[in-house]
Design a protein around this motif. Sequence first.
Motif, PDB file in Angstrom:
ATOM      1  N   LEU A  43       2.186  -6.750  55.043  1.00  0.00           N
ATOM      2  CA  LEU A  43       2.247  -7.188  53.650  1.00  0.00           C
ATOM      3  C   LEU A  43       0.913  -6.973  52.954  1.00  0.00           C
ATOM      4  O   LEU A  43       0.867  -6.590  51.776  1.00  0.00           O
ATOM      5  CB  LEU A  43       2.650  -8.668  53.595  1.00  0.00           C
ATOM      6  N   GLY A  44      -0.183  -7.197  53.666  1.00  0.00           N
ATOM      7  CA  GLY A  44      -1.504  -7.000  53.079  1.00  0.00           C
ATOM      8  C   GLY A  44      -1.751  -5.557  52.693  1.00  0.00           C
ATOM      9  O   GLY A  44      -2.327  -5.270  51.632  1.00  0.00           O
ATOM     10  N   ALA A  45      -1.308  -4.623  53.551  1.00  0.00           N
ATOM     11  CA  ALA A  45      -1.455  -3.201  53.219  1.00  0.00           C
ATOM     12  C   ALA A  45      -0.637  -2.847  51.980  1.00  0.00           C
ATOM     13  O   ALA A  45      -1.083  -2.085  51.113  1.00  0.00           O
ATOM     14  CB  ALA A  45      -1.031  -2.349  54.407  1.00  0.00           C
ATOM     15  N   ALA A  46       0.571  -3.414  51.884  1.00  0.00           N
ATOM     16  CA  ALA A  46       1.412  -3.166  50.712  1.00  0.00           C
ATOM     17  C   ALA A  46       0.771  -3.743  49.448  1.00  0.00           C
ATOM     18  O   ALA A  46       0.795  -3.113  48.379  1.00  0.00           O
ATOM     19  CB  ALA A  46       2.802  -3.763  50.926  1.00  0.00           C
ATOM     20  N   LEU A  47       0.190  -4.925  49.555  1.00  0.00           N
ATOM     21  CA  LEU A  47      -0.464  -5.532  48.408  1.00  0.00           C
ATOM     22  C   LEU A  47      -1.701  -4.744  47.986  1.00  0.00           C
ATOM     23  O   LEU A  47      -1.970  -4.587  46.786  1.00  0.00           O
ATOM     24  CB  LEU A  47      -0.866  -6.978  48.737  1.00  0.00           C
ATOM     25  N   ALA A  48      -2.445  -4.246  48.967  1.00  0.00           N
ATOM     26  CA  ALA A  48      -3.615  -3.428  48.645  1.00  0.00           C
ATOM     27  C   ALA A  48      -3.203  -2.151  47.928  1.00  0.00           C
ATOM     28  O   ALA A  48      -3.858  -1.718  46.967  1.00  0.00           O
ATOM     29  CB  ALA A  48      -4.385  -3.099  49.925  1.00  0.00           C
ATOM     30  N   ARG A  60      -0.482  -6.741  38.713  1.00  0.00           N
ATOM     31  CA  ARG A  60      -0.377  -8.151  38.352  1.00  0.00           C
ATOM     32  C   ARG A  60       0.347  -8.957  39.417  1.00  0.00           C
ATOM     33  O   ARG A  60      -0.026 -10.098  39.716  1.00  0.00           O
ATOM     34  CB  ARG A  60       0.327  -8.288  37.003  1.00  0.00           C
ATOM     35  N   ILE A  61       1.397  -8.380  39.996  1.00  0.00           N
ATOM     36  CA  ILE A  61       2.118  -9.072  41.067  1.00  0.00           C
ATOM     37  C   ILE A  61       1.198  -9.311  42.265  1.00  0.00           C
ATOM     38  O   ILE A  61       1.143 -10.422  42.816  1.00  0.00           O
ATOM     39  CB  ILE A  61       3.362  -8.274  41.493  1.00  0.00           C
ATOM     40  N   ALA A  62       0.468  -8.277  42.670  1.00  0.00           N
ATOM     41  CA  ALA A  62      -0.442  -8.399  43.810  1.00  0.00           C
ATOM     42  C   ALA A  62      -1.547  -9.417  43.527  1.00  0.00           C
ATOM     43  O   ALA A  62      -1.900 -10.230  44.388  1.00  0.00           O
ATOM     44  CB  ALA A  62      -1.041  -7.039  44.152  1.00  0.00           C
ATOM     45  N   ALA A  63      -2.100  -9.377  42.307  1.00  0.00           N
ATOM     46  CA  ALA A  63      -3.174 -10.313  41.950  1.00  0.00           C
ATOM     47  C   ALA A  63      -2.663 -11.754  41.916  1.00  0.00           C
ATOM     48  O   ALA A  63      -3.343 -12.677  42.384  1.00  0.00           O
ATOM     49  CB  ALA A  63      -3.764  -9.930  40.594  1.00  0.00           C
ATOM     50  N   THR A  64      -1.465 -11.948  41.389  1.00  0.00           N
ATOM     51  CA  THR A  64      -0.884 -13.293  41.329  1.00  0.00           C
ATOM     52  C   THR A  64      -0.597 -13.826  42.725  1.00  0.00           C
ATOM     53  O   THR A  64      -0.849 -15.004  43.031  1.00  0.00           O
ATOM     54  CB  THR A  64       0.417 -13.282  40.505  1.00  0.00           C
ATOM     55  N   TYR A  65      -0.069 -12.961  43.584  1.00  0.00           N
ATOM     56  CA  TYR A  65       0.213 -13.366  44.968  1.00  0.00           C
ATOM     57  C   TYR A  65      -1.076 -13.814  45.654  1.00  0.00           C
ATOM     58  O   TYR A  65      -1.112 -14.877  46.301  1.00  0.00           O
ATOM     59  CB  TYR A  65       0.836 -12.205  45.733  1.00  0.00           C
ATOM     60  N   TYR A 121      -5.518 -12.410  52.236  1.00  0.00           N
ATOM     61  CA  TYR A 121      -6.890 -12.077  52.618  1.00  0.00           C
ATOM     62  C   TYR A 121      -6.986 -10.649  53.154  1.00  0.00           C
ATOM     63  O   TYR A 121      -7.951  -9.928  52.874  1.00  0.00           O
ATOM     64  CB  TYR A 121      -7.392 -13.072  53.666  1.00  0.00           C
ATOM     65  N   GLN A 122      -5.986 -10.243  53.918  1.00  0.00           N
ATOM     66  CA  GLN A 122      -6.012  -8.889  54.455  1.00  0.00           C
ATOM     67  C   GLN A 122      -5.889  -7.849  53.347  1.00  0.00           C
ATOM     68  O   GLN A 122      -6.434  -6.742  53.454  1.00  0.00           O
ATOM     69  CB  GLN A 122      -4.898  -8.713  55.483  1.00  0.00           C
ATOM     70  N   ARG A 127      -8.167  -3.267  50.635  1.00  0.00           N
ATOM     71  CA  ARG A 127      -8.562  -2.681  49.357  1.00  0.00           C
ATOM     72  C   ARG A 127     -10.043  -2.297  49.384  1.00  0.00           C
ATOM     73  O   ARG A 127     -10.431  -1.222  48.924  1.00  0.00           O
ATOM     74  CB  ARG A 127      -8.295  -3.662  48.213  1.00  0.00           C
ATOM     75  N   GLY A 128     -10.859  -3.194  49.933  1.00  0.00           N
ATOM     76  CA  GLY A 128     -12.278  -2.875  50.050  1.00  0.00           C
ATOM     77  C   GLY A 128     -12.526  -1.691  50.965  1.00  0.00           C
ATOM     78  O   GLY A 128     -13.411  -0.863  50.697  1.00  0.00           O
ATOM     79  N   GLY A 129     -11.751  -1.589  52.050  1.00  0.00           N
ATOM     80  CA  GLY A 129     -11.904  -0.454  52.959  1.00  0.00           C
ATOM     81  C   GLY A 129     -11.564   0.863  52.290  1.00  0.00           C
ATOM     82  O   GLY A 129     -12.240   1.879  52.493  1.00  0.00           O
ATOM     83  N   MET A 130     -10.513   0.850  51.469  1.00  0.00           N
ATOM     84  CA  MET A 130     -10.120   2.078  50.774  1.00  0.00           C
ATOM     85  C   MET A 130     -11.152   2.474  49.720  1.00  0.00           C
ATOM     86  O   MET A 130     -11.462   3.656  49.539  1.00  0.00           O
ATOM     87  CB  MET A 130      -8.743   1.905  50.143  1.00  0.00           C
ATOM     88  N   LEU A 131     -11.714   1.483  49.030  1.00  0.00           N
ATOM     89  CA  LEU A 131     -12.720   1.777  48.011  1.00  0.00           C
ATOM     90  C   LEU A 131     -14.028   2.265  48.620  1.00  0.00           C
ATOM     91  O   LEU A 131     -14.833   2.909  47.927  1.00  0.00           O
ATOM     92  CB  LEU A 131     -12.979   0.523  47.168  1.00  0.00           C
TER      93      LEU A 131
END
Length: 240
Positions: A43-48, A60-65, A121-122, A127-131
């Motif tokens: 789920l964390g990978a999908a949110l990232a 917005r969905i990811a940020a709200t979650y 958290y993941q 997201r940080g790893g990809m950036l």
Amino acid sequence: MDAELSVPALLGLGADGWGWALMAGAGLTLAVALAAMAIGSMLGAALAAAEASRRVWLVRIAATYGLVMRGVPELLVVLLLYFGAPGMLAGVAGLFGLPAPGSPPAFLTGSLAIGLVSAAYQAEVFRGGMLAVPRGQIEAAMAAGMGPVARLRRVILPQVLHHVLPPLGNIWQFNLKDSALVSITGLAELMRVSLVAAGSTRRPFVFFAAAMVLYLILTSASSALFRMIERRGSRWAGGR
């Protein structure tokens, strides 16, 4: 009576000892943490990916979650899923004339609750790893004729793993300790077994101390494993 037994006998593997039950509880604790980590990673990978998307509604969905799951206690999520979900599911089933599904399995509920929080958290870690992967390297790989799979395997994934493994190790430790919250569902993980043993024998210090030692063994072994994986990941990514 159990209260009259010596500490080695209470913690032993004999007929009057709680050794096997404690070890089984530790194994179940590890299973809950592994399941939660897997749920959180997917789920964390999908949110990232959603946060990196150009679609505003996905961002917005990811940020709200993330805002919700990082802002509420994990215990509240466990209580909501284990005690609140059956009533909600029964109401939905009633609308369609179906029988109430009953309470979900404690293992599933606990793993899902911890995994849902862990995903928030993941997602930030991924997201940080990809950036952290320089855009110029990806463009250079494309210019060299690398396809998407080759770019992912040779350029992106090694660097992402190099950056995300240390924080993922910390999240794993939190998942391992948060698994103790699942004891409120009655699942016989390490904390629940310790509580039952302490109440049965009236020797709480003995069993809570034993639980502490077992948790320390699990977390220490996990730390050593992640350090080994990080060293291998650093060599893979070209680090020292």
